[in-house]
Design a protein around this motif. Sequence first.
Motif, PDB file in Angstrom:
ATOM      1  N   ASN A  37       0.812  -1.216   0.000  1.00 56.14           N
ATOM      2  CA  ASN A  37       0.000   0.000   0.000  1.00 56.14           C
ATOM      3  C   ASN A  37       0.848   1.271   0.000  1.00 56.14           C
ATOM      4  N   SER A  38       2.076   1.197  -0.479  1.00 51.02           N
ATOM      5  CA  SER A  38       2.935   2.388  -0.517  1.00 51.02           C
ATOM      6  C   SER A  38       2.492   3.320  -1.645  1.00 51.02           C
ATOM      7  N   PRO A  39       2.825   4.604  -1.546  1.00 51.96           N
ATOM      8  CA  PRO A  39       2.487   5.530  -2.638  1.00 51.96           C
ATOM      9  C   PRO A  39       3.071   5.078  -3.984  1.00 51.96           C
ATOM     10  N   ALA A  40       4.294   4.554  -3.972  1.00 52.49           N
ATOM     11  CA  ALA A  40       4.911   4.105  -5.225  1.00 52.49           C
ATOM     12  C   ALA A  40       4.155   2.912  -5.802  1.00 52.49           C
ATOM     13  N   ALA A  41       3.710   1.985  -4.955  1.00 54.48           N
ATOM     14  CA  ALA A  41       2.958   0.822  -5.433  1.00 54.48           C
ATOM     15  C   ALA A  41       1.597   1.251  -5.993  1.00 54.48           C
ATOM     16  N   ARG A  42       0.964   2.216  -5.339  1.00 54.26           N
ATOM     17  CA  ARG A  42      -0.321   2.722  -5.849  1.00 54.26           C
ATOM     18  C   ARG A  42      -0.121   3.410  -7.205  1.00 54.26           C
ATOM     19  N   ASP A  43       0.973   4.174  -7.346  1.00 55.47           N
ATOM     20  CA  ASP A  43       1.263   4.833  -8.616  1.00 55.47           C
ATOM     21  C   ASP A  43       1.590   3.791  -9.691  1.00 55.47           C
ATOM     22  N   PHE A  44       2.310   2.740  -9.313  1.00 50.38           N
ATOM     23  CA  PHE A  44       2.617   1.648 -10.230  1.00 50.38           C
ATOM     24  C   PHE A  44       1.314   1.014 -10.737  1.00 50.38           C
ATOM     25  N   ALA A  45       0.359   0.799  -9.839  1.00 52.29           N
ATOM     26  CA  ALA A  45      -0.922   0.201 -10.220  1.00 52.29           C
ATOM     27  C   ALA A  45      -1.652   1.055 -11.253  1.00 52.29           C
ATOM     28  N   GLU A  46      -1.413   2.375 -11.233  1.00 49.31           N
ATOM     29  CA  GLU A  46      -2.031   3.273 -12.222  1.00 49.31           C
ATOM     30  C   GLU A  46      -1.526   2.986 -13.640  1.00 49.31           C
ATOM     31  N   LEU A  47      -0.332   2.383 -13.764  1.00 43.09           N
ATOM     32  CA  LEU A  47       0.248   2.079 -15.076  1.00 43.09           C
ATOM     33  C   LEU A  47      -0.308   0.791 -15.685  1.00 43.09           C
ATOM     34  N   LEU A  48      -0.967  -0.017 -14.869  1.00 45.89           N
ATOM     35  CA  LEU A  48      -1.409  -1.338 -15.323  1.00 45.89           C
ATOM     36  C   LEU A  48      -2.563  -1.220 -16.296  1.00 45.89           C
ATOM     37  N   PRO A  49      -2.655  -2.109 -17.268  1.00 42.09           N
ATOM     38  CA  PRO A  49      -1.832  -3.294 -17.503  1.00 42.09           C
ATOM     39  C   PRO A  49      -0.518  -2.963 -18.211  1.00 42.09           C
ATOM     40  N   LEU A  50       0.487  -3.770 -17.906  1.00 45.79           N
ATOM     41  CA  LEU A  50       1.813  -3.616 -18.513  1.00 45.79           C
ATOM     42  C   LEU A  50       2.333  -4.975 -18.972  1.00 45.79           C
ATOM     43  N   THR A  51       2.987  -4.978 -20.097  1.00 45.50           N
ATOM     44  CA  THR A  51       3.751  -6.142 -20.543  1.00 45.50           C
ATOM     45  C   THR A  51       5.158  -5.639 -20.798  1.00 45.50           C
ATOM     46  N   LEU A  52       6.129  -6.250 -20.108  1.00 46.78           N
ATOM     47  CA  LEU A  52       7.507  -5.773 -20.162  1.00 46.78           C
ATOM     48  C   LEU A  52       8.469  -6.905 -20.486  1.00 46.78           C
ATOM     49  N   ASP A  53       9.465  -6.606 -21.304  1.00 45.95           N
ATOM     50  CA  ASP A  53      10.546  -7.545 -21.561  1.00 45.95           C
ATOM     51  C   ASP A  53      11.567  -7.395 -20.448  1.00 45.95           C
ATOM     52  N   LEU A  54      12.045  -8.528 -19.926  1.00 44.12           N
ATOM     53  CA  LEU A  54      12.954  -8.538 -18.784  1.00 44.12           C
ATOM     54  C   LEU A  54      14.381  -8.860 -19.207  1.00 44.12           C
TER      55      LEU A  54
END
Length: 178
Positions: A81-98
Amino acid sequence: MNAAVRRPLVRAVAAAALPLAATSCSSDAQENPPAATSTTSAQRQDPTAAIPPPTFQRSAPMDQQARVTLDGRPVEATLNNSPAARDFAELLPLTLDLEDFHSTERVADLPRKLDTDPAPEPAAATVGDIAYYAPWGNLALFYQDGPAPSADLLILGHLDVSADQLGRAKRITIEAAP
């Protein structure tokens, strides 16, 4: 000016600058005293004394499920529930090459930097952690325990996956769970 005259002059200038630098540092220290810590006097005197564990609690509220697939295989995942995790959730859905990084983590660039304010206490990443490395703006998935705690590395959540599967992953898809 020849080298024989220049060397003593350079040494004299350096010697004169040293007390000024020390005075400048000590006056700053008086104006901005360090925050109180629980470090014992033995730890202050012995730089090799054990560093106390971080105050970050891994049992902090993990309240947002995410649907994750690694190379097409579903994986259980939770975001904190961190601010960064909430902001990350705003980017979803994501598909990323690792890509592999230092035989410790799989990394991918995010489309934008995340809001990290206020940042949680630093914590060392462990196997399965989803983290954000703020200076580079990338996502990191740890398949080995990470380095010492760093204010630049923010834990966003955790993947319930084997280190072996995570270490070989080439692509991740992350979606908000319904």
